[in-house]
Design a protein around this motif. Structure first.
Motif, PDB file in Angstrom:
ATOM      1  N   MET A  80       0.833  -1.199   0.000  1.00 23.85           N
ATOM      2  CA  MET A  80       0.000   0.000   0.000  1.00 23.85           C
ATOM      3  C   MET A  80       0.876   1.261   0.000  1.00 23.85           C
ATOM      4  SD  MET A  80      -2.783   1.149   2.909  1.00 23.85           S
ATOM      5  CE  MET A  80      -3.259  -0.559   3.113  1.00 23.85           C
ATOM      6  N   VAL A  81       0.560   2.211  -0.877  1.00 23.88           N
ATOM      7  CA  VAL A  81       1.246   3.511  -0.950  1.00 23.88           C
ATOM      8  C   VAL A  81       2.759   3.300  -0.903  1.00 23.88           C
ATOM      9  CG1 VAL A  81       1.283   5.887  -0.107  1.00 23.88           C
ATOM     10  CG2 VAL A  81      -0.716   4.460   0.350  1.00 23.88           C
ATOM     11  N   PRO A  99       5.230   0.960   6.186  1.00 26.52           N
ATOM     12  CA  PRO A  99       4.991  -0.161   5.265  1.00 26.52           C
ATOM     13  C   PRO A  99       3.677  -0.855   5.611  1.00 26.52           C
ATOM     14  CG  PRO A  99       7.227  -0.222   6.144  1.00 26.52           C
ATOM     15  CD  PRO A  99       6.474   0.794   6.946  1.00 26.52           C
ATOM     16  N   ALA A 100       2.873  -1.157   4.594  1.00 25.95           N
ATOM     17  CA  ALA A 100       1.583  -1.806   4.839  1.00 25.95           C
ATOM     18  C   ALA A 100       1.237  -2.705   3.655  1.00 25.95           C
ATOM     19  CB  ALA A 100       0.489  -0.765   5.055  1.00 25.95           C
ATOM     20  N   PHE A 101       0.484  -3.767   3.948  1.00 22.45           N
ATOM     21  CA  PHE A 101       0.088  -4.740   2.938  1.00 22.45           C
ATOM     22  C   PHE A 101      -1.423  -4.975   3.008  1.00 22.45           C
ATOM     23  CE2 PHE A 101       4.358  -5.726   4.402  1.00 22.45           C
ATOM     24  CZ  PHE A 101       5.070  -5.908   3.227  1.00 22.45           C
ATOM     25  N   LEU A 248       2.305  -7.685  -5.346  1.00 26.99           N
ATOM     26  CA  LEU A 248       2.227  -6.442  -6.111  1.00 26.99           C
ATOM     27  C   LEU A 248       2.935  -5.353  -5.315  1.00 26.99           C
ATOM     28  CD1 LEU A 248      -1.503  -6.616  -7.276  1.00 26.99           C
ATOM     29  CD2 LEU A 248       0.539  -7.590  -8.342  1.00 26.99           C
ATOM     30  N   THR A 249       3.851  -4.633  -5.961  1.00 29.27           N
ATOM     31  CA  THR A 249       4.789  -3.783  -5.229  1.00 29.27           C
ATOM     32  C   THR A 249       4.413  -2.302  -5.204  1.00 29.27           C
ATOM     33  OG1 THR A 249       6.173  -3.666  -7.221  1.00 29.27           O
ATOM     34  CG2 THR A 249       6.717  -5.355  -5.591  1.00 29.27           C
ATOM     35  N   GLY A 250       3.159  -1.988  -5.460  1.00 29.21           N
ATOM     36  CA  GLY A 250       2.727  -0.599  -5.371  1.00 29.21           C
ATOM     37  C   GLY A 250       2.624   0.065  -6.727  1.00 29.21           C
ATOM     38  N   THR A 251       2.025   1.246  -6.746  1.00 25.93           N
ATOM     39  CA  THR A 251       1.784   1.957  -8.000  1.00 25.93           C
ATOM     40  C   THR A 251       2.313   3.379  -7.928  1.00 25.93           C
ATOM     41  OG1 THR A 251       0.071   2.333  -9.698  1.00 25.93           O
ATOM     42  CG2 THR A 251      -0.486   2.953  -7.449  1.00 25.93           C
TER      43      THR A 251
END
Length: 322
Positions: A80-81, A99-101, A248-251
């Motif tokens: 996330m973010v 850090p967050a998932f 998925l490693t973020g956007t």
């Protein structure tokens, strides 16, 4: 080894300059395909030799219906973010984002050219191009992953799109539901097998996403806040991973949703939640960047020199018909 593998209903294929050549492996899942890397390497070597000696036997990729190279069921976990530009768009300090998932249901996975089905009543669909890491070895709880041994756990890279129903995500603070509807995770077109040298070049990968030809997201993975080795270490503090699972490693920045201005946000905070969300979505209804039926989303990830090319997706948003 940066070999590329595609999947169709008929099985697995090696992607070669001449076209697609069948691997001849019976692996029914991505996990089983990646679990025996020695057998996989041998099959790839044979397929690549076939493409050279009998190029007429290779099949053009565009003539086949490619499926997601990540099979379901699998753990699909997202950071996330995790890009500085996205943090700024979201109103966060990039240096202070913890850090967050979150999880996505694996039934949300679809192929690189499949339709994205907009559920009834969902008017605020958003897009998020993401670099996906496909796990190639068991990652038990408590594992420490370093940059030097990242290739031990990450077998392949993929292009992914994390489609999000923003009204569900925001009003319910529910990421799992908002991002888990069927077809909300396009993956592919292929698995790019990555060795240590390839993984060392992750920062050079450029992620792009366009809607109807209009570029919306364009950034390199160097913009990541928490990099893959650290992310897998943090994740393994509570969550095991297995071959075929997907992180998925973020956007990057550029999604339709952006945080309101400081003053607007402070004023909105004084309102009751129901009123606040009503006003927020009334304003967002005029935002042309949200996905609409008929929109075509294209996404690519590649290094500038083209040596590490994960391919491109082309998905169309359609309304649910039943």
């Amino acid at each position: 080894m940066n070999a590329r593998l595609a999947r169709t209903a008929e099985g697995w294929w090696a992607v070669t300059p001449a076209g697609l050549v069948p691997l001849g492996l019976a692996a029914g899942t991505t996990g089983r395909l990646l679990a025996d890397r020695i057998a996989l390497a041998a099959a790839i070597k044979v397929a690549e030799a076939t493409a050279v000696t009998a190029p007429q036997d290779a099949i053009p990729a565009e003539s086949l219906h490619l499926l997601s190279p990540v099979t379901s069921p699998a753990r699909v976990i997202a950071q996330m973010v995790n890009y500085r530009s996205h943090a700024l768009d979201s109103g966060f300090d990039p240096d202070a984002v913890p850090p967050a998932f979150f999880r996505k249901a694996s039934h949300s996975i679809t192929g690189p050219t499949g339709d994205i089905i907009r559920p009834d009543g969902m008017s605020f669909l958003d897009y998020e191009v993401e670099l996906g890491l496909v796990i190639g070895a068991d990652l038990p709880v408590g594992t420490t992953v370093t940059e030097d041994d990242l290739a031990r756990y990450v077998a392949a890279l993929v292009v992914a799109d994390d489609i999000s129903a923003r009204q569900v995500q925001l009003t319910k603070t529910q990421f799992y539901e908002a991002k888990s509807y069927p077809t909300f995770t396009p993956v592919g077109p292929w698995l790019t097998l990555a060795d240590g040298a390839g993984l060392a070049r992750l920062s050079s990968l450029r992620l792009t996403l366009a809607v109807n030809g209009q570029l919306r997201q364009d950034s390199t993975a160097a913009d990541m806040i928490v990099r893959p080795a650290q992310a897998l270490t943090l994740l393994s503090g509570f969550q095991p991973m297995a071959p075929g699972d997907l992180l998925l490693t973020g956007t990057p920045g550029g999604t339709a949703l952006k945080a309101p201005g400081t003053i607007t946000g402070k004023l909105a905070g004084l309102l009751p939640p129901a009123t606040r969300w009503k006003l927020f979505f009334r304003r967002e209804a005029g935002n042309p960047r949200y996905l609409r039926d008929g929109d075509v989303i294209t996404a690519t990830i590649a290094s500038p020199d083209g040596q590490l090319d994960l391919g491109g997706q082309r998905n169309t948003v359609v309304g649910k018909t039943s």
